[in-house]
Write an enzyme that holds these catalytic residues in place. Structure first.
Site, mmCIF file in Angstrom:
data_model
loop_
_atom_site.group_PDB
_atom_site.id
_atom_site.type_symbol
_atom_site.label_atom_id
_atom_site.label_comp_id
_atom_site.label_asym_id
_atom_site.label_seq_id
_atom_site.Cartn_x
_atom_site.Cartn_y
_atom_site.Cartn_z
ATOM 1 N N HIS A 68 0.981 -1.657 0.109
ATOM 2 C CA HIS A 68 0.171 -0.331 -0.089
ATOM 3 C C HIS A 68 0.997 1.526 -0.337
ATOM 4 O O HIS A 68 0.247 2.600 -0.779
ATOM 5 C CB HIS A 68 -1.018 0.044 1.239
ATOM 6 C CG HIS A 68 -2.256 0.606 0.971
ATOM 7 N ND1 HIS A 68 -3.746 0.499 0.933
ATOM 8 C CD2 HIS A 68 -1.596 2.340 1.393
ATOM 9 C CE1 HIS A 68 -4.068 1.701 1.876
ATOM 10 N NE2 HIS A 68 -2.869 2.986 1.614
ATOM 11 N N ASP A 239 -6.064 -18.149 0.933
ATOM 12 C CA ASP A 239 -5.388 -18.843 0.457
ATOM 13 C C ASP A 239 -6.248 -20.240 1.677
ATOM 14 O O ASP A 239 -5.386 -20.459 2.599
ATOM 15 C CB ASP A 239 -3.853 -19.202 0.585
ATOM 16 C CG ASP A 239 -3.014 -20.728 0.384
ATOM 17 O OD1 ASP A 239 -3.922 -21.374 0.184
ATOM 18 O OD2 ASP A 239 -1.444 -21.225 0.779
#
Length: 320
Positions: A68, A239
């Protein structure tokens, strides 16, 4: 065709309003602090190890914080700044994906570095964040790689400057954003592998469950249990196979229709990127090598110097 023209117009407008930070890095070097803080890497890694041991959220949160930061104003730790009026990056709408564990990890590492008299106020917050992101990856089972150092900290953070990829992006949108940072499609696919750790709130993917034919039906049923209501509460791991381990299962999930975000599954749905996904799914070493190289290139984006107003912040949250 009209949709592609509109997308191109959007990207051009976005790049005009928020010009991408320039690629830099001529002054960066792994041994930048060798004379002033020779024990820097050990100090940071020990601090990150303590944070990761304290919370499983610390590793993905720190990695997300680095991305970010570099993607918005360049790698200058502007994401760490707190403005009294609330007009800063981390309180933007896109900042809601940032977790306090990431900020705390960097602040703890900064405190540990400054506790060494030789290092005090010598190492930038931007470099500590870059090292902490690498260590978060390594301590989660991922590659260990050299981090180029020598960034200065920026002094500006504004909510209006935040423009980052969304979970609904398709391949063209992803490529458009990353090319604005000077990164390639190959870099983007490798960096997307960071989603091998971490989680997302239901509001970012719930609309796909039962509506997206690309999603494996059994996976959709599993997600219904994670997101039982329409209010968007709950979360799911990016995941689901190995959510706390940095490995190549993310790419294997995509081949099975188990990508959580639309932007994840788009990498396999589009023939232009499918081959790279297949390669990483079959060869974890290739993924690790390319991820490390892509992180190095990301770490060169928008690097500040003393000549363009950069500084070494005494407190990562405030300009000096």
């Amino acid at each position: 065709m009209r949709g592609l023209r509109l997308l191109a117009a959007f990207l051009l407008l976005a790049l005009d309003v928020f010009p991408p930070p320039p690629m830099a890095g001529a002054q960066l070097a792994p041994d930048y602090y060798a004379d002033v803080c020779p024990d820097l890497e050990r100090i940071v890694r020990d601090a990150v190890r303590m944070s990761v041991a304290h919370s499983p959220v610390a590793a993905p949160a720190t990695l997300r914080l680095f991305f970010h930061d570099c993607a918005v104003r360049g790698c200058d730790a502007s994401i760490m700044l707190i403005n009294p009026d609330g007009d800063d990056e981390w309180r933007s709408l896109d900042g809601i994906t940032l977790k306090p564990e990431g900020f705390n990890t960097v602040m703890s590492a900064k405190a540990a570095v400054d506790s060494d008299p030789q290092c005090r106020n010598m190492v930038s917050c931007a470099d500590i964040l870059a090292l902490a992101a690498r260590d978060a990856v390594f301590l989660s089972g991922g590659p260990d790689y050299q981090v180029e150092l020598g960034r200065y900290d920026g002094r500006v953070s504004t909510e209006a400057s935040v423009l980052i990829p969304h979970g609904s992006f398709d391949l063209d949108q992803l490529n458009g954003f990353f090319s604005g940072l000077g990164l390639s499609q190959a870099d983007m696919i490798a960096l997307s592998g960071a989603h091998t750790i971490g989680a997302a709130s239901c509001g970012f993917f719930g609309y796909r469950v039962g509506a997206d034919a690309a999603m494996d039906p059994a996976f959709a049923d599993q997600l219904r249990g994670s997101c039982p209501g329409a209010a968007g509460g709950g979360f799911a791991f990016l995941d689901a196979a190995t959510p706390l381990r940095f490995d190549n299962e993310y790419y294997r999930n995509l081949r099975a229709g188990r990508g959580l975000l639309a932007s994840d599954q788009a990498l396999y749905a589009d023939a232009r990127s499918r081959g790279t996904v297949d390669r990483y799914a079959a060869d974890q070493g290739a993924f690790f090598d390319d991820f490390a190289a892509a992180m190095t290139r990301l770490g060169r984006v928008g690097v500040r110097t003393a000549d363009d107003g950069g500084e070494v912040r005494r407190d990562c949250r405030f300009p000096n």
